[in-house]
Design a protein around this motif. Structure first.
Motif, PDB file in Angstrom:
ATOM      1  N   THR A  67       9.218   2.234   9.620  1.00  0.00           N
ATOM      2  CA  THR A  67       8.235   2.619   9.402  1.00  0.00           C
ATOM      3  C   THR A  67       7.751   2.097   8.003  1.00  0.00           C
ATOM      4  O   THR A  67       8.688   2.092   7.149  1.00  0.00           O
ATOM      5  CB  THR A  67       7.904   4.226   9.473  1.00  0.00           C
ATOM      6  OG1 THR A  67       8.503   4.755   8.162  1.00  0.00           O
ATOM      7  CG2 THR A  67       8.138   4.909  10.654  1.00  0.00           C
ATOM      8  N   PRO A  68       6.225   1.848   7.759  1.00  0.00           N
ATOM      9  CA  PRO A  68       6.323   1.279   6.310  1.00  0.00           C
ATOM     10  C   PRO A  68       6.565   2.426   5.129  1.00  0.00           C
ATOM     11  O   PRO A  68       7.154   1.981   4.127  1.00  0.00           O
ATOM     12  CB  PRO A  68       4.731   1.277   6.350  1.00  0.00           C
ATOM     13  CG  PRO A  68       4.302   1.008   7.485  1.00  0.00           C
ATOM     14  CD  PRO A  68       5.213   1.832   8.359  1.00  0.00           C
ATOM     15  N   LYS A  69       6.526   3.729   5.660  1.00  0.00           N
ATOM     16  CA  LYS A  69       7.029   4.479   4.485  1.00  0.00           C
ATOM     17  C   LYS A  69       8.434   4.379   4.167  1.00  0.00           C
ATOM     18  O   LYS A  69       8.995   4.417   2.984  1.00  0.00           O
ATOM     19  CB  LYS A  69       7.087   5.951   4.902  1.00  0.00           C
ATOM     20  CG  LYS A  69       7.231   7.163   3.918  1.00  0.00           C
ATOM     21  CD  LYS A  69       7.004   8.553   4.707  1.00  0.00           C
ATOM     22  CE  LYS A  69       7.468   9.605   3.610  1.00  0.00           C
ATOM     23  NZ  LYS A  69       7.170  10.754   4.259  1.00  0.00           N
TER      24      LYS A  69
ATOM     25  N   LEU B 268       1.386   4.309  -2.705  1.00  0.00           N
ATOM     26  CA  LEU B 268       1.046   5.652  -2.481  1.00  0.00           C
ATOM     27  C   LEU B 268       2.344   6.547  -3.037  1.00  0.00           C
ATOM     28  O   LEU B 268       2.164   7.440  -3.684  1.00  0.00           O
ATOM     29  CB  LEU B 268       0.908   5.798  -1.190  1.00  0.00           C
ATOM     30  CG  LEU B 268      -0.187   5.846  -0.572  1.00  0.00           C
ATOM     31  CD1 LEU B 268      -0.137   6.042   1.134  1.00  0.00           C
ATOM     32  CD2 LEU B 268      -1.313   6.807  -0.754  1.00  0.00           C
ATOM     33  N   GLN B 269       3.574   5.893  -2.941  1.00  0.00           N
ATOM     34  CA  GLN B 269       4.769   6.489  -3.230  1.00  0.00           C
ATOM     35  C   GLN B 269       5.071   6.642  -4.607  1.00  0.00           C
ATOM     36  O   GLN B 269       5.251   7.769  -5.404  1.00  0.00           O
ATOM     37  CB  GLN B 269       6.011   6.071  -2.736  1.00  0.00           C
ATOM     38  CG  GLN B 269       6.121   6.299  -1.132  1.00  0.00           C
ATOM     39  CD  GLN B 269       7.468   5.586  -0.469  1.00  0.00           C
ATOM     40  OE1 GLN B 269       8.133   5.509  -1.206  1.00  0.00           O
ATOM     41  NE2 GLN B 269       7.254   5.181   0.650  1.00  0.00           N
TER      42      GLN B 269
ATOM     43  N   TYR C  28       0.790  -1.151  -0.005  1.00  0.00           N
ATOM     44  CA  TYR C  28      -0.052   0.013   0.089  1.00  0.00           C
ATOM     45  C   TYR C  28       0.956   1.289  -0.144  1.00  0.00           C
ATOM     46  O   TYR C  28       0.748   2.064  -0.897  1.00  0.00           O
ATOM     47  CB  TYR C  28      -0.877   0.180   1.001  1.00  0.00           C
ATOM     48  CG  TYR C  28      -1.887   1.078   1.596  1.00  0.00           C
ATOM     49  CD1 TYR C  28      -2.944   1.161   0.762  1.00  0.00           C
ATOM     50  CD2 TYR C  28      -1.512   2.332   2.218  1.00  0.00           C
ATOM     51  CE1 TYR C  28      -3.890   2.261   0.998  1.00  0.00           C
ATOM     52  CE2 TYR C  28      -2.116   3.325   2.200  1.00  0.00           C
ATOM     53  CZ  TYR C  28      -3.679   3.252   1.512  1.00  0.00           C
ATOM     54  OH  TYR C  28      -4.399   4.512   1.756  1.00  0.00           O
ATOM     55  N   GLU C  29       1.998   1.332   1.065  1.00  0.00           N
ATOM     56  CA  GLU C  29       2.857   2.277   0.928  1.00  0.00           C
ATOM     57  C   GLU C  29       3.661   2.492  -0.314  1.00  0.00           C
ATOM     58  O   GLU C  29       3.677   3.618  -0.644  1.00  0.00           O
ATOM     59  CB  GLU C  29       3.801   2.395   2.241  1.00  0.00           C
ATOM     60  CG  GLU C  29       4.704   3.540   2.278  1.00  0.00           C
ATOM     61  CD  GLU C  29       3.935   4.762   2.715  1.00  0.00           C
ATOM     62  OE1 GLU C  29       4.471   6.004   2.097  1.00  0.00           O
ATOM     63  OE2 GLU C  29       3.007   5.034   3.068  1.00  0.00           O
TER      64      GLU C  29
END
Length: 343
Positions: free
Chosen positions: A273-275, A56-57, A52-53
């Motif tokens: 973090t997932p990011k 997003l990126q 998911y992350e």
């Protein structure tokens, strides 16, 4: 061009490798002028966690079209709705893909070929880590090896010729990144001498949850070692990327009991973090070019494979795995598909 195979095997103990990778390395983000405008990407397992992350990126880099490939269309739809709110200009579709099913993998690849006019990026993120032995109901193989290796390799194999034709736009090759793990460097791989090799993972009496996961990821390293003889970086750049240990993912969703869940939660506080974790995948896709073909990327840079692969024994096992994998996937003509990539 120096790749993972050309590097010297690491002689540093895994404890130090883990510590440095987990806590000392700093993220490398895409440059300010990086754009994916006009491009189409597929991200498997994009409804949660790192997938998911990463989606997003990629969308944040002006990706024009995203295929959210998920087992649950309902959960994928929720993720897609969130993506559309944040990136209303992007086209976002949810396609079903069950990585535990060869039939589902084949149907997905056929849909890619028939319905997409171009495909520039594929991120194979979907994976599992079973705490207990589970046999795949369709193949009989142990589920972790089935999803993390066999089905992943099947999907990659089916997509490679499509990427070669529909992803080579403006002379720039398509990208195929497979999610890996630093834990491959710690794999004990006790069944390395087994012949046949793949079947040796299917014995519940010899199941080791942690090492089966580590080894399932190591098998993909061995496959990539051979794949570069068939796939040119001028056609498709294929690499592996490690996100390190990250909190907030569903990889340990099978954890049972308060003690196990508590341990997962405690260790999770140490994770990236997932990011930051997902940035490793985006880095492998947009920051690294042909020099990363056939490589394992860890901490945002090219890293050696597990030391075992460089040994004479390791090369024998690589050949055995390659032949067994092609035999396993003979029902789709895997050998012929890969041979065709040389043309």
């Amino acid at each position: 061009m120096v790749g993972s195979k050309d590097l010297q095997p690491s002689t540093i103990g895994f404890g130090k490798v883990f510590y440095d990778n987990q806590f000392k390395k700093k993220p490398v983000w895409p440059g300010p002028n990086t754009t994916l405008e006009g491009k189409t990407a597929i991200v498997t397992g994009a409804n949660t966690g790192l997938g998911y992350e990463a989606a997003l990126q990629l969308l944040g880099l002006k990706l024009s079209k995203l295929i959210v490939a998920v087992r649950s269309l309902e959960r994928g739809g929720v993720a897609a709705a969130n993506f559309r709110k944040q990136f209303p200009k992007a086209t976002i579709e949810v396609w079903q893909l069950d990585m535990s099913s060869y039939t589902s993998v084949q149907a997905f690849a056929t849909r890619v070929e028939n319905q997409l006019s171009r495909i520039d990026i594929v991120l194979l993120n979907a994976g599992v880590s079973r705490l207990e032995f589970a046999a795949n109901k369709n193949t009989g193989h142990e589920e972790t090896v089935q999803v993390n290796y066999l089905s992943t390799v099947l999907l990659a194999t089916l997509l490679l010729p499509i990427l070669k034709v529909k992803g080579k736009t403006g002379g720039e090759p398509a990208r195929l990144t497979i999610v890996s793990a630093a834990l491959t460097l710690a794999a004990k791989f006790p069944n390395r001498e087994a012949n046949p090799l793949l079947e040796s993972f299917d014995d519940p009496k010899k199941y080791d949850q942690q090492d089966n996961y580590n080894s399932s990821k190591l098998l993909a390293h061995m496959w990539l070692w051979k794949l570069v003889h068939f796939v040119s970086a001028d056609d498709v750049i294929v690499n592996l990327s490690d996100p390190a240990w990250c909190r907030g993912t569903e990889l340990t969703r099978d954890a049972k009991g308060p003690l196990m869940k508590g341990a997962v939660k405690l260790f999770g506080t140490l994770g990236r973090t997932p990011k930051v974790g997902a940035s490793c995948f985006v880095d492998a896709i947009v920051n690294h070019g042909k020099e990363s073909h056939g490589c394992f990327l860890m901490s945002w840079q090219i890293h050696p494979f597990a030391a075992f692969l460089y040994t004479l024994e390791g090369k024998v096992v690589i050949e055995r795995l390659w032949e067994e994998t092609l035999t396993e996937l003979d029902f789709v003509g895997a050998r012929g598909i890969l041979e065709s990539m040389k043309a």
